[in-house]
Design a protein around this motif. Structure first.
Motif, PDB file in Angstrom:
ATOM      1  N   ILE A 268      -9.089  -7.696  -2.011  1.00  0.00           N
ATOM      2  CA  ILE A 268      -9.612  -6.422  -1.515  1.00  0.00           C
ATOM      3  C   ILE A 268     -10.245  -6.631  -0.143  1.00  0.00           C
ATOM      4  CG2 ILE A 268     -11.296  -4.574  -1.965  1.00  0.00           C
ATOM      5  CD1 ILE A 268     -10.827  -5.096  -4.966  1.00  0.00           C
ATOM      6  N   PHE A 269     -10.935  -7.771  -0.011  1.00  0.00           N
ATOM      7  CA  PHE A 269     -11.545  -8.115   1.267  1.00  0.00           C
ATOM      8  C   PHE A 269     -10.489  -8.110   2.375  1.00  0.00           C
ATOM      9  CE2 PHE A 269     -12.287 -11.507   4.379  1.00  0.00           C
ATOM     10  CZ  PHE A 269     -13.481 -11.104   4.933  1.00  0.00           C
ATOM     11  N   PHE A 270      -9.405  -8.822   2.151  1.00  0.00           N
ATOM     12  CA  PHE A 270      -8.361  -8.899   3.165  1.00  0.00           C
ATOM     13  C   PHE A 270      -7.683  -7.542   3.391  1.00  0.00           C
ATOM     14  CE2 PHE A 270      -8.314 -13.565   2.342  1.00  0.00           C
ATOM     15  CZ  PHE A 270      -8.580 -13.939   3.646  1.00  0.00           C
ATOM     16  N   ALA A 271      -7.455  -6.834   2.298  1.00  0.00           N
ATOM     17  CA  ALA A 271      -6.718  -5.574   2.398  1.00  0.00           C
ATOM     18  C   ALA A 271      -7.509  -4.514   3.158  1.00  0.00           C
ATOM     19  CB  ALA A 271      -6.351  -5.072   1.009  1.00  0.00           C
ATOM     20  N   LEU A 272      -8.857  -4.537   2.970  1.00  0.00           N
ATOM     21  CA  LEU A 272      -9.657  -3.486   3.586  1.00  0.00           C
ATOM     22  C   LEU A 272     -10.304  -3.919   4.893  1.00  0.00           C
ATOM     23  CD1 LEU A 272     -11.412  -1.908   0.450  1.00  0.00           C
ATOM     24  CD2 LEU A 272      -9.271  -1.267   1.562  1.00  0.00           C
ATOM     25  N   HIS A 273     -10.195  -5.215   5.242  1.00  0.00           N
ATOM     26  CA  HIS A 273     -10.803  -5.716   6.471  1.00  0.00           C
ATOM     27  C   HIS A 273     -10.190  -4.998   7.672  1.00  0.00           C
ATOM     28  CE1 HIS A 273     -12.258  -8.409   9.569  1.00  0.00           C
ATOM     29  NE2 HIS A 273     -13.099  -8.926   8.666  1.00  0.00           N
ATOM     30  N   PRO A 274     -11.085  -4.449   8.555  1.00  0.00           N
ATOM     31  CA  PRO A 274     -10.568  -3.639   9.679  1.00  0.00           C
ATOM     32  C   PRO A 274      -9.581  -4.403  10.559  1.00  0.00           C
ATOM     33  CG  PRO A 274     -12.985  -3.916   9.785  1.00  0.00           C
ATOM     34  CD  PRO A 274     -12.543  -4.532   8.520  1.00  0.00           C
ATOM     35  N   VAL A 275      -9.760  -5.730  10.667  1.00  0.00           N
ATOM     36  CA  VAL A 275      -8.880  -6.504  11.537  1.00  0.00           C
ATOM     37  C   VAL A 275      -7.478  -6.619  10.947  1.00  0.00           C
ATOM     38  CG1 VAL A 275      -8.590  -8.714  12.729  1.00  0.00           C
ATOM     39  CG2 VAL A 275     -10.893  -7.774  12.354  1.00  0.00           C
ATOM     40  N   GLU A 284       0.686   2.521  -2.438  1.00  0.00           N
ATOM     41  CA  GLU A 284       1.042   1.096  -2.560  1.00  0.00           C
ATOM     42  C   GLU A 284      -0.204   0.267  -2.800  1.00  0.00           C
ATOM     43  OE1 GLU A 284       5.085   0.532   0.102  1.00  0.00           O
ATOM     44  OE2 GLU A 284       3.137   0.538   1.078  1.00  0.00           O
ATOM     45  N   PHE A 285      -1.263   0.618  -2.081  1.00  0.00           N
ATOM     46  CA  PHE A 285      -2.495  -0.158  -2.229  1.00  0.00           C
ATOM     47  C   PHE A 285      -3.060  -0.024  -3.646  1.00  0.00           C
ATOM     48  CE2 PHE A 285      -7.131  -0.663  -1.853  1.00  0.00           C
ATOM     49  CZ  PHE A 285      -7.133  -1.990  -1.460  1.00  0.00           C
ATOM     50  N   ALA A 287      -1.418   0.803  -6.303  1.00  0.00           N
ATOM     51  CA  ALA A 287      -0.486   0.136  -7.208  1.00  0.00           C
ATOM     52  C   ALA A 287      -0.698  -1.371  -7.157  1.00  0.00           C
ATOM     53  CB  ALA A 287       0.954   0.474  -6.830  1.00  0.00           C
ATOM     54  N   PHE A 288      -0.947  -1.899  -5.962  1.00  0.00           N
ATOM     55  CA  PHE A 288      -1.150  -3.335  -5.822  1.00  0.00           C
ATOM     56  C   PHE A 288      -2.379  -3.788  -6.596  1.00  0.00           C
ATOM     57  CE2 PHE A 288      -2.208  -7.356  -3.979  1.00  0.00           C
ATOM     58  CZ  PHE A 288      -0.975  -7.923  -3.693  1.00  0.00           C
ATOM     59  N   ILE A 289      -3.485  -3.063  -6.396  1.00  0.00           N
ATOM     60  CA  ILE A 289      -4.720  -3.424  -7.101  1.00  0.00           C
ATOM     61  C   ILE A 289      -4.531  -3.259  -8.613  1.00  0.00           C
ATOM     62  CG2 ILE A 289      -7.162  -2.802  -7.428  1.00  0.00           C
ATOM     63  CD1 ILE A 289      -6.723  -4.214  -4.831  1.00  0.00           C
ATOM     64  N   THR A 290      -3.856  -2.166  -9.004  1.00  0.00           N
ATOM     65  CA  THR A 290      -3.615  -1.947 -10.436  1.00  0.00           C
ATOM     66  C   THR A 290      -2.820  -3.112 -11.019  1.00  0.00           C
ATOM     67  OG1 THR A 290      -3.510   0.418 -10.002  1.00  0.00           O
ATOM     68  CG2 THR A 290      -2.679  -0.329 -12.143  1.00  0.00           C
ATOM     69  N   ALA A 291      -1.728  -3.485 -10.337  1.00  0.00           N
ATOM     70  CA  ALA A 291      -0.880  -4.556 -10.852  1.00  0.00           C
ATOM     71  C   ALA A 291      -1.639  -5.870 -10.894  1.00  0.00           C
ATOM     72  CB  ALA A 291       0.375  -4.685  -9.992  1.00  0.00           C
ATOM     73  N   ALA A 292      -2.390  -6.156  -9.825  1.00  0.00           N
ATOM     74  CA  ALA A 292      -3.151  -7.414  -9.798  1.00  0.00           C
ATOM     75  C   ALA A 292      -4.195  -7.412 -10.910  1.00  0.00           C
ATOM     76  CB  ALA A 292      -3.807  -7.604  -8.436  1.00  0.00           C
ATOM     77  N   GLY A 293      -4.804  -6.245 -11.149  1.00  0.00           N
ATOM     78  CA  GLY A 293      -5.782  -6.127 -12.229  1.00  0.00           C
ATOM     79  C   GLY A 293      -5.125  -6.281 -13.583  1.00  0.00           C
ATOM     80  N   LEU A 294      -3.925  -5.714 -13.698  1.00  0.00           N
ATOM     81  CA  LEU A 294      -3.207  -5.782 -14.972  1.00  0.00           C
ATOM     82  C   LEU A 294      -2.819  -7.221 -15.321  1.00  0.00           C
ATOM     83  CD1 LEU A 294      -0.778  -2.690 -15.018  1.00  0.00           C
ATOM     84  CD2 LEU A 294      -2.662  -3.181 -16.596  1.00  0.00           C
ATOM     85  N   ILE A 295      -2.676  -8.028 -14.299  1.00  0.00           N
ATOM     86  CA  ILE A 295      -2.271  -9.417 -14.535  1.00  0.00           C
ATOM     87  C   ILE A 295      -3.377 -10.221 -15.233  1.00  0.00           C
ATOM     88  CG2 ILE A 295      -2.460 -11.466 -13.048  1.00  0.00           C
ATOM     89  CD1 ILE A 295       0.141 -10.879 -11.883  1.00  0.00           C
ATOM     90  N   ALA A 296      -4.628  -9.799 -15.032  1.00  0.00           N
ATOM     91  CA  ALA A 296      -5.741 -10.576 -15.588  1.00  0.00           C
ATOM     92  C   ALA A 296      -5.646 -10.735 -17.097  1.00  0.00           C
ATOM     93  CB  ALA A 296      -7.063  -9.926 -15.195  1.00  0.00           C
ATOM     94  N   LYS A 297      -5.335  -9.645 -17.790  1.00  0.00           N
ATOM     95  CA  LYS A 297      -5.329  -9.702 -19.251  1.00  0.00           C
ATOM     96  C   LYS A 297      -4.242 -10.641 -19.792  1.00  0.00           C
ATOM     97  CE  LYS A 297      -4.756  -6.999 -23.385  1.00  0.00           C
ATOM     98  NZ  LYS A 297      -3.352  -7.311 -23.581  1.00  0.00           N
TER      99      LYS A 297
END
Ligand SMILES: Nc1ncnc2c1ncn2[C@@H]1O[C@H](COP(=O)(O)OP(=O)(O)O)[C@@H](O)[C@H]1O
Ligand SMILES: [Mg+2]
Length: 607
Positions: A268-275, A284-285, A287-297
Motif C-alpha cells: 500500500i505504501f508503494f502503491a499510494l506513494h506520490p512519487v 484495479e487497485f 482488486a489488487f488489495i482484495t486479492a493480496a488480502g485474500l491470499i493471507a488466509k
C-alpha cells in the motif's frame, strides 16, 4: 523389522507409502480435487468481480446492475458446489483409507508371533488401531485437500496479481522465503509432538484397559488412589503434548499473518506513494488489495497443513511398524492331517530371554494315544513346553517331532488343526455358549456333536438350568460365568475338536472336587485314542497317566509311572506327599486316617 521402520523414517517415504493406500480411490480423489479447484477459481473470481464493480461505479456502466448481482450469485453457487464436492469426496477417500489400514493392521495381528503380545502392551496395540489410524486421515486426505484447495487459490490469485501489476506482486512475493522458514521450523516440532501425543494416547488406553480388567484387585487391594494417579499422569501428558501442538499451530498462524500483513502494508505504501505512479485504475487497485488480502488466509492454511501432515506421518510410521512386523514363520509344506499323534522331543532347548534357559536339553517320547502328565513347581516350564508344540514359540535348538516329522515341516495351520488346547486362562468370546463351544473352524459341527461335547464336559449340567440353554449369550470375556463353568466350556470346545493331540494346561484347576470328578470320567473318554499332554495340580488326574514327567527348572528330573515314582521316594514322591496333605487339609482330616496315602482314599474321605 524395527530397523526397517526407522530406515523408512524419512517423512517423504512414509508419506508416499501412505499415498499407495489412496491410489485405489483415485477417481473419487480426482473429483474432490476438481471440486477444490472450482472453489479456488471462485476466490479469484471474487477479486475480479470487485474490479468490475468498482470500475462500474467510476465509469457508470449501464448493465452492471444486472451482471454484478448475477455474477455474485454464480460465484456463490460454484463456490458451494466446489466445497461440497471437494469435502465429500476427500472424506470418502479418507474413510476408505482408514478402513483399509485398520483391516491390514488387524490381519497382521492375526499373523504376528505370539511373543509380540508379550512385547507390546495391549493398550498400545489397541490405540494404534483406534486412535493413530484416525490421525492418518489428516495426512492422507485432509492435508491434501487443503494443499490443493488453498494451493490452487494462492496460484490463481498470484496469477491475477501478476496480471494486474507484476512489480507490486514481486514485492509481495519477497516475503515467501520468510514464510517457508517458519514452516520448516514448525514442521520438526509438529512431528515430534505427534509421536508424543500417540504414545501418551497409548498409555491412556493401556491404563484404562488394565483397570477395566482388574476391577476387583484394584478395589480390594486399595489401588484406586495409585490407579487414579497413573491415569491422571497418562492423561495429563496427553493434554500437555496436545496443548504444545495447539500452541505451535496457533502461533505459526499469526506469525504468517503478520508477515503477510507487513508485505501488504509495504504494498500500500508503494502503491499510494506520490512519487510512484502505478497507473492503476481505482478498480484495479481495489482488486489488487482484495486479492493480496485474500491470499493471507490460504497461505495461513497452508502452514497449518504442515502440522496435520507431520502428525499424520508420525501416525503412519507407528501403523507401518505394526504392518511390517514379521509374521510367524511358516515354511513347512507337509499336510499334518491324519497323524497318529506320536510325539518325540529331542534335545530341546528354549529360552525367552538369552541366557535364561526355560527348557533345557529335554528328551521325551510319547506313543500315540498315551497320556503324559507334566508336573512340577510353577515356573518349571510346563506351560512353555505346551506352547512349543503348536509352535507359539520356536526352540533355540533341538526339535519336536510329530509322527516322525519335525513340527517345522508341517504347514502351520494344518499342524494346529491336529491339536486341541485348553489353556490356563480361559478366554470366551462375546456370543452364545454354543458359539463358544463350536468356535472358529468348528462351526460346521452338527447339533448332536455339540450336545455330546457339552454333555461330556458337564456344560449341560449348568446350561440346562439357563432359560436359553446353549443359546444363552455370555458377556464379554464370559464374565457372567464362574471360572469352573468357563473351564468346562473350554473343555467342551477341546472335546468337540476331536484332534489327535490334546493339551490340557491346568484345565481343571478352577473346578471344584465334585465337578472335577465328573469331568475326570469324561476326560478319560476324551483321552482315549489320542495323545494327551496334561498339566495338572491335582494328582488324581495324574495317577492314571501312562507317563509322569517331573520338571524342575526346565529339565526332566524324574520320569515314570505313578507307582514306580512313589517307590523312588524322589521329587515326585515329595510333590505327592505335599499334595496329599493339602487334600487332607481340605477335607479336614488327619494324616493317620489312611495307611496307604492315595488320592482316591483321600477323595473318598472328603465326601
Ligand atoms: N512370555 C514370556 N516371556 C518371558 N519369560 C516367560 C514368558 N512366559 C513364561 N516365562 C518364564 O518362563 C518360566 C517358565 O514359565 P511357565 O512355562 O509358564 O511355567 P509353568 O507353566 O511350569 O508354571 C518362568 O520362569 C516364567 O517366568
Ligand atoms: Mg503354567
Amino acid at each position: 523389522m524395527k530397523d526397517q521402520a526407522s530406515n523408512s523414517g524419512t517423512g517423504i517415504n512414509i508419506y508416499l507409502r501412505l499415498l499407495t493406500y489412496v491410489r485405489p480411490y483415485w477417481v473419487a480423489f480426482l473429483i474432490g480435487i476438481i471440486g477444490f479447484i472450482i472453489y479456488a477459481a471462485t476466490q479469484t473470481g471474487f477479486a475480479a468481480l470487485m474490479e468490475y464493480l468498482v470500475d462500474a461505479i467510476g465509469e457508470k456502466k449501464e448493465d452492471a446492475y444486472i451482471y454484478g448481482p448475477l455474477a455474485l450469485m454464480a460465484i456463490a453457487f460454484f463456490r458451494g458446489l466446489g466445497t461440497f464436492t471437494g469435502n465429500y469426496f476427500t472424506a470418502y477417500v479418507a474413510r476408505n483409507v482408514v478402513h483399509q489400514l485398520r483391516i491390514v493392521m488387524f490381519e497382521r495381528l492375526l499373523l504376528v508371533p505370539y511373543q509380540y503380545f508379550h512385547d507390546m502392551a495391549s493398550g498400545h496395540i489397541l490405540s494404534k488401531i483406534s486412535y493413530n489410524v484416525e490421525q492418518v486421515t489428516t495426512a492422507a486426505t485432509d492435508s491434501l485437500k487443503i494443499a490443493v484447495r488453498e494451493g490452487a487459490t494462492v496460484i490463481g490469485l498470484l496469477i491475477y496479481l501478476l496480471y494486474l501489476n507484476w512489480q507490486l506482486t514481486l514485492i509481495f512475493a519477497a516475503v515467501s522465503p520468510v514464510i517457508a522458514l517458519v514452516v520448516v521450523v514448525a514442521s520438526k516440532r509438529f512431528r515430534r509432538l505427534g509421536h508424543r501425543i500417540q504414545d501418551s494416547m497409548g498409555e491412556v488406553t493401556h491404563v484404562a484397559s488394565e483397570n477395566v480388567q482388574a476391577v476387583q484387585v484394584v478395589r480390594v487391594f486399595g489401588g484406586s488412589k495409585t490407579e487414579k494417579q497413573r491415569f491422571f499422569e497418562a492423561s495429563l501428558s496427553n493434554k500437555k503434548q496436545s496443548l504444545k501442538m495447539a500452541a505451535t499451530e496457533a502461533l505459526s498462524t499469526p506469525i504468517v499473518q503478520m508477515i503477510v500483513s507487513g508485505a501488504l502494508a509495504l504494498l500500500i505504501f508503494f502503491a499510494l506513494h506520490p512519487v510512484m505512479n502505478t497507473g492503476m485504475s481505482a478498480g484495479e487497485f481495489i482488486a489488487f488489495i482484495t486479492a493480496a488480502g485474500l491470499i493471507a488466509k490460504p497461505l495461513r492454511s497452508l502452514t497449518e497443513v504442515n502440522g496435520a501432515i507431520q502428525r499424520g506421518i508420525a501416525a503412519a510410521q507407528s501403523i507401518f511398524e505394526l504392518i511390517d512386523e514379521p509374521i510367524e514363520d511358516n515354511k513347512g509344506k507337509l499336510e499334518a492331517s491324519g497323524v497318529s499323534g506320536k510325539i518325540e522331543i529331542k534335545n530341546l532347548n528354549f529360552s525367552y530371554i538369552a541366557d535364561k534357559p526355560v527348557i533345557q536339553a529335554m528328551n521325551l517320547a510319547v506313543q500315540p494315544g498315551q497320556t503324559v502328565a507334566l508336573v512340577g513347581k510353577s515356573g518349571s516350564g510346563k506351560s512353555t513346553l505346551a506352547n512349543l508344540l503348536p509352535r507359539f514359540y520356536e526352540p533355540q535348538s533341538g526339535e519336536i517331532l510329530l509322527d516322525g516329522h519335525s513340527i517345522r515341516d508341517y504347514e502351520l495351520s494344518s499342524l494346529r488343526d491336529q491339536i486341541a488346547l485348553v489353556t490356563q486362562n480361559v478366554v470366551l468370546f462375546a456370543g452364545t455358549i454354543r458359539d463358544n463351544i463350536a468356535y472358529g473352524a468348528m462351526q460346521e459341527h452338527t447339533e448332536e456333536e455339540i450336545l455330546a461335547a457339552a454333555e461330556a464336559a458337564h456344560v449341560m449340567e449348568f446350561v440346562s438350568r439357563l432359560p436359553d440353554g446353549l443359546d444363552t449369550e455370555i458377556g464379554e470375556k464370559g464374565t457372567k460365568l464362574s471360572g469352573g463353568q468357563r473351564q468346562r466350556i473350554a473343555i467342551a470346545r477341546a472335546i468337540l475338536k476331536n484332534a489327535p493331540v490334546l493339551i490340557l494346561d491346568e484345565a481343571t484347576s478352577a473346578l471344584d472336587t465334585e465337578s472335577e470328578r465328573h469331568i475326570q470320567s469324561a476326560m478319560e473318554n476324551v483321552m482315549q485314542g489320542r495323545t494327551t499332554l496334561v498339566i495338572a495340580h491335582r494328582l488324581s488326574t495324574i495317577e492314571s497317566a501312562d507317563q509322569i514327567v517331573v520338571m524342575d527348572q526346565g529339565s526332566i528330573v524324574e520320569q515314570g509311572r505313578h507307582a514306580e515314582l512313589l517307590q523312588k521316594n524322589g521329587a515326585y514322591s515329595a510333590l505327592y506327599n505335599m499334595q496329599f496333605t493339602e487334600v487332607e487339609n481340605e477335607a479336614g482330616q488327619t494324616k493317620e486316617q489312611s495307611e496307604v496315602p492315595t488320592e482316591k482314599t483321600a477323595g473318598e474321605s472328603a465326601k
